[in-house]
Design a protein around this motif. Structure first.
Motif, short mmCIF file in Angstrom:
data_model
loop_
_atom_site.label_atom_id
_atom_site.label_comp_id
_atom_site.label_asym_id
_atom_site.label_seq_id
_atom_site.Cartn_x
_atom_site.Cartn_y
_atom_site.Cartn_z
N PRO A 181 20.59 -52.55 -6.33
CA PRO A 181 21.94 -52.05 -6.12
C PRO A 181 21.98 -50.84 -5.19
O PRO A 181 22.86 -50.73 -4.35
CB PRO A 181 22.40 -51.69 -7.53
N GLY A 182 20.98 -49.94 -5.33
CA GLY A 182 20.97 -48.73 -4.52
C GLY A 182 20.83 -49.02 -3.03
O GLY A 182 21.16 -48.17 -2.20
N GLN A 183 20.34 -50.22 -2.71
CA GLN A 183 20.13 -50.56 -1.30
C GLN A 183 21.33 -51.29 -0.72
O GLN A 183 21.29 -51.73 0.42
CB GLN A 183 18.88 -51.45 -1.17
N LEU A 184 22.39 -51.44 -1.53
CA LEU A 184 23.56 -52.20 -1.09
C LEU A 184 24.77 -51.27 -0.95
O LEU A 184 24.85 -50.24 -1.63
CB LEU A 184 23.89 -53.29 -2.11
N SER A 185 25.72 -51.64 -0.09
CA SER A 185 26.96 -50.88 0.03
C SER A 185 27.85 -51.17 -1.18
O SER A 185 27.59 -52.09 -1.95
CB SER A 185 27.69 -51.30 1.31
N GLY A 186 28.89 -50.37 -1.34
CA GLY A 186 29.81 -50.55 -2.46
C GLY A 186 30.40 -51.95 -2.51
O GLY A 186 30.45 -52.59 -3.56
N GLY A 187 30.86 -52.43 -1.35
CA GLY A 187 31.46 -53.77 -1.29
C GLY A 187 30.44 -54.83 -1.67
O GLY A 187 30.76 -55.79 -2.40
N GLU A 188 29.20 -54.64 -1.20
CA GLU A 188 28.15 -55.61 -1.52
C GLU A 188 27.83 -55.59 -3.02
O GLU A 188 27.62 -56.64 -3.64
CB GLU A 188 26.89 -55.30 -0.71
N GLN A 189 27.82 -54.36 -3.58
CA GLN A 189 27.54 -54.26 -5.01
C GLN A 189 28.62 -54.99 -5.81
O GLN A 189 28.32 -55.67 -6.78
CB GLN A 189 27.48 -52.79 -5.45
N GLN A 190 29.88 -54.82 -5.39
CA GLN A 190 30.94 -55.48 -6.15
C GLN A 190 30.85 -57.00 -5.98
O GLN A 190 31.14 -57.74 -6.91
CB GLN A 190 32.32 -54.94 -5.71
N ARG A 191 30.39 -57.46 -4.84
CA ARG A 191 30.19 -58.90 -4.67
C ARG A 191 29.10 -59.41 -5.62
O ARG A 191 29.24 -60.48 -6.22
CB ARG A 191 29.79 -59.23 -3.23
N VAL A 192 28.02 -58.62 -5.73
CA VAL A 192 26.96 -59.00 -6.66
C VAL A 192 27.52 -59.04 -8.08
O VAL A 192 27.25 -59.97 -8.85
CB VAL A 192 25.76 -58.02 -6.58
N ASN A 234 36.73 -48.31 -6.61
CA ASN A 234 35.67 -47.50 -6.00
C ASN A 234 35.40 -47.90 -4.54
O ASN A 234 34.38 -47.56 -3.99
CB ASN A 234 34.37 -47.64 -6.79
N LEU A 235 36.32 -48.67 -3.94
CA LEU A 235 36.06 -49.20 -2.60
C LEU A 235 37.12 -48.71 -1.62
O LEU A 235 38.25 -48.40 -2.00
CB LEU A 235 36.08 -50.73 -2.64
N ASP A 236 36.75 -48.65 -0.35
CA ASP A 236 37.76 -48.30 0.65
C ASP A 236 38.69 -49.50 0.88
O ASP A 236 38.43 -50.60 0.40
CB ASP A 236 37.09 -47.84 1.95
N THR A 237 39.77 -49.27 1.59
CA THR A 237 40.82 -50.29 1.69
C THR A 237 40.31 -51.61 2.25
O THR A 237 40.58 -52.67 1.70
CB THR A 237 41.96 -49.78 2.60
N ARG A 238 39.52 -51.51 3.35
CA ARG A 238 39.09 -52.74 4.00
C ARG A 238 38.15 -53.54 3.08
O ARG A 238 38.33 -54.73 2.88
CB ARG A 238 38.37 -52.40 5.31
N THR A 239 37.19 -52.83 2.47
CA THR A 239 36.26 -53.50 1.56
C THR A 239 37.00 -54.05 0.36
O THR A 239 36.73 -55.15 -0.13
CB THR A 239 35.17 -52.52 1.10
N GLY A 240 37.98 -53.24 -0.11
CA GLY A 240 38.79 -53.68 -1.24
C GLY A 240 39.51 -54.99 -0.92
O GLY A 240 39.56 -55.90 -1.75
N ASP A 241 40.06 -55.05 0.29
CA ASP A 241 40.76 -56.28 0.72
C ASP A 241 39.81 -57.47 0.70
O ASP A 241 40.19 -58.57 0.27
CB ASP A 241 41.32 -56.10 2.14
N GLU A 242 38.58 -57.23 1.18
CA GLU A 242 37.60 -58.32 1.21
C GLU A 242 37.28 -58.82 -0.20
O GLU A 242 37.19 -60.03 -0.43
CB GLU A 242 36.31 -57.85 1.90
#
Lengths: 395, 226
Positions: free
Chosen positions: B142-153, B174-182
């Motif tokens: 998890p530490g090697q992944l971005s927030g959006g990637e962690q939420q996908r996992v 916990n995500l920025d708008t664009r990542t949240g949208d994804e």
């Protein structure tokens, strides 16, 4: 599968906190090592005593005046030389009863001297005891009959007085009286705290005159076989009871001596091991403590696992395995340390003959696993019973 | 067909310093398979309590709660854990991934408690990670992944057991708008293509507006369900 996963998680957790795991184990390591070492020393001491007692000879019966009981006063001997003959005849082995009249005396040769045990004996001694003569010869019956002033000296005493030169034929002073050395014993070491290598044997009749005593201290007999020890003991006591109806005598066997000493040493070993086991218990408390910390640290993980379907016992098992791993790995390291320590101790100190028995490491391992279960169960159950809602909310 | 989740007139009260606090005062909600609903309300409204109940993490003080068609009153704690495992996938605001564990094993973890063997767990976890577009990050921690990637996992972990409902608690918090949208787009795709019901708990009205149904909670009562 669930067990394999619990195992994997527990190992991962221990490895993630290497230093903490090691420090927690240290209590168990020290406790287990202490138990193993102390049991090894106790066992070694017992074995050493057995070797010494058995090294005296086989199937021995020692006859002494008085009662051999705790609290009995020392009894003045009434035994006479003639009693040895009577016992010998009653047993059908005349001349096979060793006698002893011992006293501490100063022994001199030239400017050298030693204070040592002077033992008045008879020619039966080499028949009864394992007492080989290295050079010269032992006392003969004629030496006893004629009260001849001759002496057989221990290897250690010979070294002290003669410093490597040949003692045979030399005159030594025993308690101020001159004796001629006719024999030197082989080295036999010490037995029950007596240094047998520094003894001097002189004819019992000469000893009686030297010490101003008409009695003897004790008799020693050798039964022809182990089965006959009890018969020999009874016959010897019966002969004495007939002759001295109002006196008490004791006849002790090697087994009786070993039994008594063995019980004392066994008790001592148990007490020492129990004291060492207290540190194992303290180590267990440390495990319990660190497991509570581990549960607290991983509260959210527990909450997550429960949310996705872990049952109470899945979580409990995971933490119990962690605790038992801590104590059993600690136990194995402790056994290694204890066995190594025992071997090192007996190599370094001759007086500490440590003997590692198979059962003490086995017992130590079992106990350390039990300590893990006992001290791990409370934190593990606490983990298992956490409310997932509360656990997930924990920061 | 039975509803995935069903709460009938549930209440939930807590003892707090000797006082009884009624977090829910009688709420009835049904989540059907394939639903896409947002639970909204101000903090302290009782929406977290409702989400815990719908997720089978908690039991109502009164009323009837059915998870996957089973009345939780009839279930022991361990049986309820099994029902959660089979019925619900959780997605949390803080992802709740295990830090020392790879993405693959994080996703495979719920299947341990279903009694599947490791190769099968990993096969399904790989599939779930592929579905959320993380098939190339199996061995990352998890530490090697971005927030959006962690939420996908985390979504893959929620999905791996083929649940009827994804219960997402502030999934974009916990995500920025664009990542949240994804992430929202991913949840919607899973809802429309796989038919898994999605229940969002959020106070982000923009996020809530995307759902087909809005369940508004205020002061422990259901205000709007439309």
């Amino acid at each position: 599968m669930r067990f394999a996963e619990a195992w994997r998680v527990a190992v991962t957790a221990l490895r993630a906190n290497r230093l903490r795991s090691l420090l927690t184990m240290l209590g168990v390591i020290i406790g287990v090592a202490a138990v193993v070492v102390l049991v090894a020393i106790g066992t070694g001491a017992k074995q050493e005593v057995e070797d010494q007692v058995n090294g005296l000879g086989a199937n021995l019966v020692i006859v002494v005046p008085g009662k051999l009981e705790l609290g009995s006063a020392p009894t003045k001997s009434r035994l006479e030389l003639g009693d040895a003959d009577r016992i010998g005849r009653a047993l059908g082995q005349p001349g096979q009863v060793a006698v002893s009249l011992a006293s501490g005396e100063t022994v001199r040769y030239g400017s050298r001297s030693a204070f040592t045990t002077v033992n008045g004996t008879n020619p039966a001694v080499p028949e009864v005891f394992v007492r080989p003569v290295a050079r010269g010869q032992y006392l003969r019956q004629s030496d006893v009959d004629t009260r001849r002033r001759v002496a057989v000296v221990g290897a250690g005493l010979a070294e002290t007085l003669f410093d490597g030169s040949d003692p045979l034929g030399r005159s030594i002073s025993v308690g101020g009286v001159r004796f001629r050395v006719i024999g030197v014993f082989e080295e036999v070491g010490s037995s029950l705290g007596t240094d047998r290598d520094s003894e001097v044997h002189i004819p019992v009749t000469a000893a009686q005159r030297l010490f101003g005593d008409e009695r003897v201290d004790a008799f020693a007999l050798k039964a022809p076989s182990t089965d006959e020890i009890e018969d020999v003991r009874r016959t010897a006591l019966a002969v004495l009871a007939e002759r001295y109806p109002d006196e008490e005598f004791s006849a002790v066997t090697q087994d009786q001596i070993l039994g008594t000493i063995g019980r004392i040493l066994g008790l001592l070993t148990t007490v020492l091991a129990a004291i060492a086991a207290i540190s194992l218990l303290v180590g267990g408390v440390g495990v319990s403590n660190i497991m509570l910390v581990s549960v607290r640290e991983r509260t959210r993980e527990i909450g997550l696992r429960k949310a996705v379907g872990a049952r109470t016992r899945d979580i409990t098992l995971q933490f119990l395995i962690e605790a038992v791993l801590l104590t059993t790995i600690g136990g194995i390291l402790g056994i290694a340390l204890g066995v190594g320590g025992s071997l090192a101790l007996s190599a370094a100190f001759e007086q500490l003959p440590a003997v590692v028995t198979w059962w003490s490491p086995a017992l130590a391992f079992t106990v350390s696993a039990a300590v893990g279960i006992f001290f791990g169960v409370v934190p593990a159950r606490r983990a298992g019973q956490l409310d997932p809602v509360v656990a997930l909310r924990t920061e | 067909m039975t509803a995935a989740l069903e709460a009938v007139d549930v209440t939930r009260s807590y003892q707090l310093d000797g006082l009884t606090v009624e977090a829910l005062k009688g709420v009835s909600v049904t989540i059907e398979r394939g639903d896409y609903a947002a639970v909204v309300g101000p903090s302290g409204s009782g929406k977290s309590t409702l989400m815990h109940l719908l997720g089978g993490l908690d039991r109502p003080t009164t009323g009837v709660l059915r998870v996957g068609g089973r009345d939780v009153a009839d279930l022991s704690a361990d049986e309820l854990a099994e029902v959660r495992n089979a019925t619900i996938g959780f997605v949390f605001q803080a992802f709740q991934l295990l830090g020392r564990t790879s993405a693959l094993d994080n996703v495979a973890m719920p299947l341990v408690y279903r009694g599947l063997r490791r190769p099968e767990r990993r096969r399904r976890a790989r599939e779930a990670l592929d579905r959320v577009g993380m098939g190339h990050r199996l061995d990352h921690r998890p530490g090697q992944l971005s927030g959006g990637e962690q939420q996908r996992v985390a979504i893959a972990r929620a999905l791996v057991g083929d649940p009827q409902v994804l219960l997402a608690d502030e999934p974009t918090g916990n995500l920025d708008t664009r990542t949240g949208d994804e992430v929202m787009a991913l949840l919607e795709e899973l809802n429309s293509e796989q038919g898994v019901a999605v229940v969002l708990v959020t106070h982000d009205l923009e996020v809530a507006a995307r759902a087909r149904r809005s369940i508004r909670v205020r002061d422990g009562l259901l205000e709007v369900d439309a």
